[in-house]
Design an enzyme around this catalytic site. Sequence first.
Site, short mmCIF file in Angstrom:
data_model
loop_
_atom_site.label_atom_id
_atom_site.label_comp_id
_atom_site.label_asym_id
_atom_site.label_seq_id
_atom_site.Cartn_x
_atom_site.Cartn_y
_atom_site.Cartn_z
N GLU A 152 1.47 4.11 2.56
CA GLU A 152 2.27 3.96 3.70
C GLU A 152 3.08 3.22 3.33
OE1 GLU A 152 -1.11 2.72 2.71
OE2 GLU A 152 -2.38 4.12 4.49
N HIS A 158 0.76 -1.12 -0.09
CA HIS A 158 -0.17 -0.47 0.00
C HIS A 158 1.26 1.36 0.04
CE1 HIS A 158 -4.20 -2.30 2.08
NE2 HIS A 158 -3.13 -3.02 0.53
N ALA A 215 -23.50 10.67 -26.94
CA ALA A 215 -22.88 11.64 -28.15
C ALA A 215 -24.57 12.55 -28.66
CB ALA A 215 -21.78 11.58 -28.52
N CYS A 259 -4.75 1.56 6.72
CA CYS A 259 -5.95 0.22 7.06
C CYS A 259 -4.99 -0.48 7.82
CB CYS A 259 -5.81 -0.86 6.08
SG CYS A 259 -3.93 -1.57 5.58
N GLY A 262 -27.22 0.92 -25.86
CA GLY A 262 -27.63 2.62 -26.22
C GLY A 262 -28.94 3.24 -26.15
N TRP A 287 -19.73 10.02 -38.00
CA TRP A 287 -18.90 10.40 -36.67
C TRP A 287 -19.57 11.71 -36.49
CZ3 TRP A 287 -16.65 7.19 -34.38
CH2 TRP A 287 -16.12 5.64 -34.71
N ALA A 314 -29.23 9.72 -37.54
CA ALA A 314 -29.55 10.25 -38.70
C ALA A 314 -30.83 9.11 -38.19
CB ALA A 314 -29.25 9.84 -40.15
N ARG A 341 -13.11 5.44 -20.68
CA ARG A 341 -12.34 3.79 -20.65
C ARG A 341 -11.36 3.40 -20.16
NH1 ARG A 341 -13.61 1.92 -26.96
NH2 ARG A 341 -16.42 2.80 -27.20
#
Length: 332
Positions: free
Chosen positions: A58, A56, A160, A81, A264, A176, A169, A190
Site C-alpha cells: 500500500e 508494504h 517421485a 495493517c 525419504g 534418475w 530399485a 524449493r
Amino acid sequence: MIGPVSASDEAAMDRAIALAAAVRRSAAPNPWVGAVVVAPDGTRHEGATAPPGGPHAEAAALAAAGPRAAGATLYVTLEPCAHHGRTPPCADAVAAAGVTRVVTALEDPDPRVSGRGLAALRAAGVTVEVGLRAAEVTAQLRPYLTHRTTGRPWVVLKLAATLDGRTAAPDGTSRWITGEAARRDVHRLRAESDAVLVGAGTVRADDPALTVRDHPGPDPRRVVLGQAPPGARVHPAWELAGKPGEVLDELGRRGILQVLIEGGAATAHQFHAAGLVDRYVLHLAPALLGGDDGRPLFTGPGAATIAGAWRGRIVDVARLGDDLRVELEPAR
C-alpha cells in the site's frame, strides 16, 4: 462485504494479484501483497511488498501515486495493517493520503491486524469492500494464512516414483527416475519454499545439496530431521528432532511459512501418517520396476483395509516432458 463490482474493479484486483505473485519469495516472512491505486483521473499506480524492513504494498502504491491518491480507490490483496512493526500502519497512510475507497480480497488473520485495519479505515470515512477475488488470494497466500492461523508452516510433500509406485530399485539406485523437466520443477518448489526438510537417512544415502539451481530464486533454509554427518553438502542446516508436529511448531516459531519435505520414505510416512501434509506433489515417470521388491513411497504401516485408505482430491495435473505432476490435497 463486497458490493457490485465492475470490470475495472476486477482488472485492478487481478493486477494486484499479479504484483503479489512477483514478490512471493522476496517478501517472506511478510505476506506477499500487491496494491493498485486508481486515481480519479483514471491513472494507475502500483506497489508490492518489499523485502522485510521495506515498504508494504500500500505504501509503495501511495508513493507512486503521490497527490493523485486523493479521492482514489485502492485495490489491495490483503487487509492493510494497523500496527507499528518494521513500518508504520498502512491503514493510517491510506486514510491520510485521501483515498476514499478500499477494495481488498481478504481480512488479515494476523492477530495484530485481524479487522483492525478495516475498522480504522471505516472510522476515517473510507468506504471498505472485502471479498473481491477472495478465492484466488486465499490460494496465493495459503502458506501465510496457514502460519498465522495455526502457528505452523504449510507443508508440501514432494514424491517421485515409477508408475508402479517405486521410488528406487531394490539396490537403492534412484537416479534418475524422472526426467529433466520434473527435476527443474523440484527446483521451482524449493525456490517457492522457505525451508526444505529431509531425514538424516536421506542425507547419509544421497548427500543432497537441496539448493536451487534450475529456477530463479534464493536457496531455502535446509532442515534435517536428525543429525547430518559432518561435511555433508546439506550444511549449514538446522538439525531438528521430535515428533512431526513438534518439528512444525519449531519451524513456525522460526518464521517458516512453507516447508517442502523431500524425503525419504520414512520421513514422508511420519508426516503423512500424522495428517500434517497440506499438499502432495507426485512426479510420476513412465517407468515400471515390475516387482514388489523396489523401494516404496512410504516406509511404515499403512491402512489395514481399503476403508481406511487415505483419500484426497486432485487439484492439478500437468505434463512435465515425459513425466506427470499430480498434485493432491486432503479431502477436508
